[in-house]
Design an enzyme around this catalytic site. Sequence first.
Site, PDB file in Angstrom:
ATOM      1  N   ASP A   1       0.792  -1.232   0.000  1.00  0.00           N
ATOM      2  CA  ASP A   1       0.000   0.000   0.000  1.00  0.00           C
ATOM      3  C   ASP A   1       0.825   1.284   0.000  1.00  0.00           C
ATOM      4  O   ASP A   1       0.256   2.383   0.013  1.00  0.00           O
ATOM      5  CB  ASP A   1      -0.958   0.008   1.206  1.00  0.00           C
ATOM      6  CG  ASP A   1      -2.132  -0.937   0.992  1.00  0.00           C
ATOM      7  OD1 ASP A   1      -2.598  -1.028  -0.155  1.00  0.00           O
ATOM      8  OD2 ASP A   1      -2.558  -1.583   1.957  1.00  0.00           O
TER       9      ASP A   1
ATOM     10  N   ASP B   1      -5.846  -4.311  -6.215  1.00  0.00           N
ATOM     11  CA  ASP B   1      -5.557  -2.951  -5.746  1.00  0.00           C
ATOM     12  C   ASP B   1      -4.101  -2.548  -6.008  1.00  0.00           C
ATOM     13  O   ASP B   1      -3.783  -1.375  -6.168  1.00  0.00           O
ATOM     14  CB  ASP B   1      -5.811  -2.841  -4.238  1.00  0.00           C
ATOM     15  CG  ASP B   1      -6.944  -3.716  -3.732  1.00  0.00           C
ATOM     16  OD1 ASP B   1      -7.215  -4.754  -4.355  1.00  0.00           O
ATOM     17  OD2 ASP B   1      -7.545  -3.385  -2.710  1.00  0.00           O
TER      18      ASP B   1
HETATM   19  N1  GLY Z   1      -7.207  -1.558  -1.066  1.00  0.00           N
HETATM   20  C1  GLY Z   1      -8.281  -2.032  -0.297  1.00  0.00           C
HETATM   21  C2  GLY Z   1      -9.619  -1.650  -0.785  1.00  0.00           C
HETATM   22  O1  GLY Z   1      -9.820  -1.259  -1.905  1.00  0.00           O
HETATM   23  O2  GLY Z   1     -10.519  -1.765   0.003  1.00  0.00           O
END
Ligand code: GLY
Length: 407
Positions: free
Chosen positions: A121, A182
């Site tokens: 992330d 993601d």
């Molecule tokens: N990256 C986590 C979500 O989209 O909830």
Amino acid sequence: MKYALFGLGMMFLTSCVSTTSETLDLEKALSYCDTHVCRTLNELKEDNDSIDYSMMPRNIMASDSRWHCRKADKAEWCGGFWPGVLWYDYEATKNEDIRRQAEKFTESLEFLSKTPAFDHDLGFLMFCSYGNGYRLTNNPKYKQIILDTADSLATLYNPAVGTILSWPRNVEIYGGHNTIMDNMINLEMLFWAAKNGGDRRLYDIAVDHAATTMKHHFRDDYTSYHVAVYDSVSGDFIKGMTHQGYADNSMWARGQAWAIYGYTMVYRETRDPRFLDFAQKVTDVYLQRLPDDYVPYWDFDDPAIPDAPKDASAACVVASALLELQNYVQPEKSASYKDTARRILTSLSSDRYLCGDSKPAFLLHSVGHMPAGSEIDASIIYADYYYIEALLRMKKIDQGKDVLASL
Ligand code: GLY
């Protein structure tokens, strides 16, 4: 039970609101965002008028009216969105007070550039904050912080697999190297670093990740798995599964939105027509299945539809992505993508989705993690981030500017 009551509420909303015949007033929408940014800043003030810049607005539950904040931390993936919202509001208003607040919240994330990568992330965290900050200020310190973070993110790349490991903590429970959809968004920071003085290898990693994901992370109809699991040593694809969606084979709305945004950005950075073709395919399967108000249910395959919750955050991500993708495609398709983006933003900018006076966030009705029962029908900071990003992109298009330019 909570879900059943929610369903009744949604049925009521669905039956009494129609939004898409309205027109989008961009200036009004951006002014609304600014009012809500200022209200949030006021509400974040403590008794002595100071603000704890390490506490980032994350969500407001449907029943609440104040932000629930989380401390900036390597495990808090949303920490970069509030600084990003402030940068976009500064871009829209040129208000130097907002710029100072953007700097302070952004700079509370600096430690992440010096911490070994906890998970993938880092792109969300540091490119939404420092990335926008550098774009608007050219602060050389910000540049170095992004370059350092890109190197840190690259430590999670496994060349045998060809992707970045999303969640090191889940390797054991998933049975191998895991990559989630993601993760496509985090590639933008690698591309940026490679062309702004960082290691050229970062470009190759990003391209390898995008190509490997394109090969394994999608079903034949171009809908995506949330998670792909690979053998960490041989690199073989083991399985596709969900984490935040309804089922392993369902189309989780935000996951597909990340794919749309991600492949559009990868095409921009590579100009490889394979990625442009793919971006359109993952987009079209999403658009074909949208409900009438252009905001998807949280998962396109939830059997509770039409009584399932909507996910405004996915709509925001897609609106923003379409405004970029329309630049790269044939004229007829370009007009259609742009028109759809405008319809999405018009719907989101209606009473049905705006918080109005009820909360300091911009938008209602997003879903964070339905299977975990978390952030269901909530205001969530990343919906606001991509909403204001999309509004600014639309404004730039209307002014004949590139969507990636600064206003
Ligand atoms: N990256 C986590 C979500 O989209 O909830």
